[in-house]
Design an enzyme around this catalytic site. Structure first.
Site, PDB file in Angstrom:
ATOM      1  N   SER A 169       0.806  -1.214   0.000  1.00 56.40           N
ATOM      2  CA  SER A 169       0.000   0.000   0.000  1.00 56.40           C
ATOM      3  C   SER A 169       0.841   1.268   0.000  1.00 56.40           C
ATOM      4  CB  SER A 169      -0.919   0.000   1.218  1.00 56.40           C
ATOM      5  OG  SER A 169      -0.166  -0.187   2.396  1.00 56.40           O
ATOM      6  N   LEU A 170       1.984   1.223   0.666  1.00 50.77           N
ATOM      7  CA  LEU A 170       2.797   2.419   0.833  1.00 50.77           C
ATOM      8  C   LEU A 170       4.071   2.417   0.003  1.00 50.77           C
ATOM      9  CD1 LEU A 170       2.528   2.782   4.725  1.00 50.77           C
ATOM     10  CD2 LEU A 170       0.974   3.635   2.961  1.00 50.77           C
ATOM     11  N   ALA A 171       4.487   1.251  -0.485  1.00 50.54           N
ATOM     12  CA  ALA A 171       5.767   1.167  -1.182  1.00 50.54           C
ATOM     13  C   ALA A 171       5.791  -0.081  -2.056  1.00 50.54           C
ATOM     14  CB  ALA A 171       6.921   1.122  -0.169  1.00 50.54           C
ATOM     15  N   GLN A 172       6.837  -0.201  -2.865  1.00 46.22           N
ATOM     16  CA  GLN A 172       7.052  -1.414  -3.650  1.00 46.22           C
ATOM     17  C   GLN A 172       8.514  -1.820  -3.539  1.00 46.22           C
ATOM     18  OE1 GLN A 172       5.563   0.457  -7.250  1.00 46.22           O
ATOM     19  NE2 GLN A 172       7.559   0.196  -8.256  1.00 46.22           N
ATOM     20  N   VAL A 173       8.785  -3.102  -3.827  1.00 48.04           N
ATOM     21  CA  VAL A 173      10.121  -3.660  -3.599  1.00 48.04           C
ATOM     22  C   VAL A 173      10.733  -4.120  -4.918  1.00 48.04           C
ATOM     23  CG1 VAL A 173      11.444  -5.426  -2.388  1.00 48.04           C
ATOM     24  CG2 VAL A 173       9.455  -4.390  -1.278  1.00 48.04           C
ATOM     25  N   LYS A 187      13.213  -1.169  -1.018  1.00 46.73           N
ATOM     26  CA  LYS A 187      11.826  -0.752  -0.780  1.00 46.73           C
ATOM     27  C   LYS A 187      11.704   0.743  -1.060  1.00 46.73           C
ATOM     28  CE  LYS A 187       8.284  -0.887   2.872  1.00 46.73           C
ATOM     29  NZ  LYS A 187       7.994  -1.328   4.254  1.00 46.73           N
ATOM     30  N   ASP A 341       1.702  -5.597  12.482  1.00 47.87           N
ATOM     31  CA  ASP A 341       1.147  -5.774  11.135  1.00 47.87           C
ATOM     32  C   ASP A 341       1.566  -7.126  10.548  1.00 47.87           C
ATOM     33  OD1 ASP A 341      -0.361  -5.034   8.967  1.00 47.87           O
ATOM     34  OD2 ASP A 341       1.196  -3.837   8.017  1.00 47.87           O
TER      35      ASP A 341
END
Length: 555
Positions: A169-173, A187, A341
């Site tokens: 939701s907040l980032a991609q890797v 990230k 989480d």
């Protein structure tokens, strides 16, 4: 008449939210050091707010209009309500995908709220939002890398895969390789996450409060205060933006996330050395990390719910479930510093690096914790009371359940409901003396019973969640995530995991008491209590073995 009034009111709400968004955006342009970005946000923010307010208005109108005049508890009303739930869940899913960012986190969390949210929402959010998240373009990734590290991906790394292996939701890797040949996971935060956060938080709060005004039974205001303790000191936001419970604003600072991972591993080494080797967090490359970009050691493993891959590694799913329960029990009851989480995408399983095997020759699992952005600290009184509550739940101690539930804020009138929310079991099962009294089978009967109680006690559950301290709300979120993972691993719950929770919570209580006394007589008393605990746990383990044997023979 009521429907027309509601529609006029919700249209006003949509307009007010959009105007508010425009005001936020205008202020951003006036004060920004980057006018080009601020100008772009001046169009983006009002659009996001308009989507949110319009979706909320349409969903609210659909419920009010569709159910108007239908008799309570009638078959027709149940059918219509199911259809509205399905339509509304689809609308909410569309909103989450279009707005992205914290809205994805909102949808993911809704997918865990089986005790409060209709099953239609839970199913839709779980199926669509856990692994499907928006992806930033490679040009946007390059822009972030250059701004944060001072060079393009090709300059800062010897290799950099332009296609992300995962998007959250907040980032991609992205997979990359450093100039000294180390394979790493990079990230990268999605652009403008922090820029839109203030408006997003303010608007969702406005929507929740306004909907409660029109629909008193729609009361999610218990979430609002959660933000106060979670806001970073440097944030321009004021307290009381509830979405923090769902997202953890600190996730937006990746250096905080990196420090959390280090502290977590230090806690296992110092406070839980007996399981420290079984839990791992990727090593951080500090020279290639900033608040919006995090470079970590690349870890190859199976997602915790991928049963086939786990078994293909020679690992038993039941061993994974036990390790997961052990690790998080240690964090909650011994460390007081909890990863909040733990959904499936944040947990990997790999064989124990040393090649250790169990007595039966099965490979031992190692749990790899990812995404350390959202942690919560439990002070000693809260941690002690929470451990005492779980000990009482495991051992069916009604008096202990009531006493510690009251201490944690549930009140004398809602302590039984609190026990039910924690265990997903009705009160008569919670205090049942049988060894499997808390076990969930994970079948349709369990789900039907759960939804029945959620519907029947919705108002009481909302009141309970309003009362509970912020930290306990996050413990509930963590329990929801772990329960979902265990259900995927075992199609239910493992009785052995409850014994682990009983052991760790009980031992943590004894350790806390030992640290606070110097009396030799009291220490002897605690030693006897520990001995009695071992006898009791052994008796429960034998009863469990007999129960498993009986089930095996019946098959």
């Amino acid at each position: 008449m009521a429907a027309r009034f509601l529609w006029r009111s919700t249209r006003k709400l949509a307009l007010a939210a959009t105007v508010a968004g425009g005001g936020v955006a205008a202020a951003a342009i006036a004060t920004s050091d980057d006018p080009a970005t601020a100008l772009k946000l001046s169009f983006t923010v009002p659009l996001r707010l308009a989507r949110l307010s319009t979706t909320a208005a349409v969903i609210a109108f659909d419920y009010e209009y569709s159910l108007w005049g239908l008799q309570e508890d009638s078959i027709e009303r149940s059918k219509v309500k199911h259809a509205v739930h399905v339509r509304s869940a689809h609308k909410l899913e569309e909103l989450c995908f279009k707005n992205g960012g914290i809205y994805i986190k909102l949808g993911q969390h809704i997918g865990q709220l089986e005790y409060l949210v209709p099953q239609e929402y839970v199913k839709r959010m779980r199926e669509s939002l856990l692994d499907r998240c928006p992806v930033s373009s490679y040009d946007e990734v390059c822009e972030v890398v250059k701004k944060e590290l001072g060079g393009t991906p090709d300059e800062m790394f010897s290799e950099f895969d332009s296609v992300p292996i995962a998007s959250a939701s907040l980032a991609q890797v992205h997979v990359a390789r450093t100039h000294d040949g180390q394979k790493v996971a990079v990230k990268v935060q999605h652009p403008h996450m922090t820029d839109t956060a203030a408006a997003d938080y303010a608007t969702v709060e406005l929507i929740v409060n306004t909907l409660h005004r029109f629909f008193p039974t729609f009361d999610y205001r218990w979430l609002i205060d959660e933000v106060h303790d979670s806001l970073p000191k440097a944030s321009c936001l004021t307290p009381n933006y509830f979405i923090i419970l769902l997202t953890g604003y600190l996730e937006l600072d990746f250096l905080v996330e990196a420090k959390n991972s280090v502290k977590c591993m230090d806690n296992f080494r110092k406070l839980s050395p007996h399981v420290a080797d079984c839990v791992y967090a990727p090593m951080v490359y500090w020279n290639l990390s900033t608040s919006k970009l995090l470079t970590m050691e690349f870890i190859d493993g199976a997602q915790v719910t991928d049963v086939k891959k786990i078994q293909g590694l020679g690992i038993q799913p039941n061993d994974v479930a036990k390790l997961l329960s052990q690790a998080f029990a240690e964090m909650m009851f011994r460390h007081g510093f909890v990863h909040c989480d733990p959904h499936a995408a944040n947990l990997l399983i790999r064989p124990f690096p040393s090649g250790k095997r169990s007595i039966l020759g099965k490979r031992k699992p190692q749990l790899v914790l990812l995404d350390h952005g959202l942690y919560k600290e439990l002070d000693l009184p809260t941690r002690t009371n929470y451990a005492a509550l779980w000990k009482a739940l495991i051992f069916s101690d009604a008096r202990g359940i009531k006493e510690n539930s009251v201490k944690l804020g549930a009140g004398e009138d809602l302590y039984a409901l609190f026990a039910g929310v924690l265990t997903m079991r009705p009160w008569n099962r919670v205090i049942d003396q049988s060894v499997d009294h808390l076990a969930l089978q994970g079948d349709d009967t369990d789900h039907s019973e759960l939804q029945m109680y959620a519907s029947q006690y919705f108002l009481q559950i909302s009141e309970l969640l309003r009362r509970l301290p912020r930290v306990i709300l996050l413990m509930l979120k963590t329990n929801d995530c772990l329960r979902a993972v265990n259900n995927s691993l075992l199609k239910g719950s493992s009785l052995e995991t409850f014994l682990i929770i009983g052991r760790v919570s009980s031992e943590a209580l004894i350790e806390a008491q030992l640290s606070q006394t110097k009396s030799s007589l009291y220490r002897i008393n605690l030693w006897l209590e520990e001995l009695l605990l071992e006898v009791r746990l052994l008796g429960m383990q034998i009863a469990l073995w007999l129960l498993q044997l009986r089930k095996a023979l019946s098959l």
